[in-house]
Design a protein around this motif. Sequence first.
Motif, PDB file in Angstrom:
ATOM      1  N   SER A  98       0.839  -1.203   0.000  1.00  0.00           N
ATOM      2  CA  SER A  98       0.000   0.000   0.000  1.00  0.00           C
ATOM      3  C   SER A  98       0.871   1.249   0.000  1.00  0.00           C
ATOM      4  N   VAL A  99       1.946   1.221   0.795  1.00  0.00           N
ATOM      5  CA  VAL A  99       2.876   2.354   0.842  1.00  0.00           C
ATOM      6  C   VAL A  99       3.593   2.514  -0.496  1.00  0.00           C
ATOM      7  N   LEU A 100       4.011   1.401  -1.086  1.00  0.00           N
ATOM      8  CA  LEU A 100       4.703   1.451  -2.372  1.00  0.00           C
ATOM      9  C   LEU A 100       3.804   1.997  -3.473  1.00  0.00           C
ATOM     10  N   VAL A 101       2.539   1.626  -3.447  1.00  0.00           N
ATOM     11  CA  VAL A 101       1.583   2.140  -4.441  1.00  0.00           C
ATOM     12  C   VAL A 101       1.454   3.652  -4.320  1.00  0.00           C
ATOM     13  N   LEU A 102       1.348   4.140  -3.084  1.00  0.00           N
ATOM     14  CA  LEU A 102       1.213   5.586  -2.883  1.00  0.00           C
ATOM     15  C   LEU A 102       2.494   6.312  -3.296  1.00  0.00           C
ATOM     16  N   LEU A 103       3.649   5.763  -2.937  1.00  0.00           N
ATOM     17  CA  LEU A 103       4.914   6.380  -3.334  1.00  0.00           C
ATOM     18  C   LEU A 103       5.085   6.348  -4.853  1.00  0.00           C
ATOM     19  N   LEU A 104       4.617   5.273  -5.481  1.00  0.00           N
ATOM     20  CA  LEU A 104       4.656   5.175  -6.944  1.00  0.00           C
ATOM     21  C   LEU A 104       3.832   6.286  -7.571  1.00  0.00           C
ATOM     22  N   LYS A 105       2.659   6.512  -7.018  1.00  0.00           N
ATOM     23  CA  LYS A 105       1.782   7.577  -7.522  1.00  0.00           C
ATOM     24  C   LYS A 105       2.457   8.943  -7.396  1.00  0.00           C
ATOM     25  N   ILE A 106       3.067   9.181  -6.252  1.00  0.00           N
ATOM     26  CA  ILE A 106       3.687  10.479  -5.995  1.00  0.00           C
ATOM     27  C   ILE A 106       4.946  10.679  -6.840  1.00  0.00           C
ATOM     28  N   HIS A 107       5.784   9.646  -6.949  1.00  0.00           N
ATOM     29  CA  HIS A 107       7.071   9.792  -7.634  1.00  0.00           C
ATOM     30  C   HIS A 107       6.942   9.760  -9.148  1.00  0.00           C
ATOM     31  N   THR A 108       6.079   8.912  -9.678  1.00  0.00           N
ATOM     32  CA  THR A 108       5.995   8.770 -11.135  1.00  0.00           C
ATOM     33  C   THR A 108       5.037   9.768 -11.773  1.00  0.00           C
ATOM     34  N   ILE A 109       3.890   9.964 -11.147  1.00  0.00           N
ATOM     35  CA  ILE A 109       2.894  10.874 -11.708  1.00  0.00           C
ATOM     36  C   ILE A 109       3.078  12.288 -11.189  1.00  0.00           C
ATOM     37  N   LYS A 110       3.845  12.422 -10.087  1.00  0.00           N
ATOM     38  CA  LYS A 110       4.044  13.710  -9.413  1.00  0.00           C
ATOM     39  C   LYS A 110       2.694  14.309  -9.022  1.00  0.00           C
ATOM     40  N   SER A 111       1.843  13.430  -8.451  1.00  0.00           N
ATOM     41  CA  SER A 111       0.511  13.866  -8.059  1.00  0.00           C
ATOM     42  C   SER A 111       0.093  13.189  -6.765  1.00  0.00           C
ATOM     43  N   CYS A 112      -0.629  13.945  -5.945  1.00  0.00           N
ATOM     44  CA  CYS A 112      -1.226  13.373  -4.735  1.00  0.00           C
ATOM     45  C   CYS A 112      -2.736  13.603  -4.751  1.00  0.00           C
ATOM     46  N   ALA A 113      -3.282  13.787  -5.951  1.00  0.00           N
ATOM     47  CA  ALA A 113      -4.721  14.007  -6.093  1.00  0.00           C
ATOM     48  C   ALA A 113      -5.493  12.831  -5.501  1.00  0.00           C
TER      49      ALA A 113
END
Length: 215
Positions: free
Chosen positions: A15-30
Amino acid sequence: MNIFRLAGDMTHLFSVLVLLLKIHTIKSCAGISLKTQELYAIVFATRYLDIFTNHISPYNTIMKLIFLGSSFSIVWYMRYHKIVRRSYDKDQDTFRHYILILPCLILALLINEKFTFKEVMWTFSLYLEAVAILPQLVLLQRTRNIDNLTGQYVFLLGAYRALYIVNWIYRYFTEDHFVHWITWICGLVQTLLYADFFYYYFQSLKNNMKLQLPA
């Protein structure tokens, strides 16, 4: 350690890796609640006060470091990263999360297994973790626009605690004197809070539709 505990730990880690993936690759926390992430940072900071004084195993220490480091890094990204913070929906993420902290602390002072500083803080972290997902669930209901990574992140968070409940049941029947009512009740409350989300998550998979929660 049993297969259910390991599965719970790995699900939490994913779950943490998925969130970090979203933040690092997409540069989004929407779609991600900063309020929930701040509560999780408090949860891990108060739970792992013994990280350098009570060594159980290398696995245990590494997992503690991962959850501590990731929780504070996520808060930092959402608050201060010049690109990521632009996608944070502050107007929708308005749950007053601070009102959860004091009641959990008072409850930990009143109901704990041992009245010591570390034990009270550990109990406080259990109470707070049980309700820390509330700002996130409220945000998802308000926006109703849930992307795949956000949906997977929340699902994995709920699944991790559900797997821990299975772990506790297994240990209750296989170990002598394994009774931890505070942990069990907190885990049950936490899992029940995900019930509505789980229902709509599986409905979206079944019908091959975009995940949406009712307002």
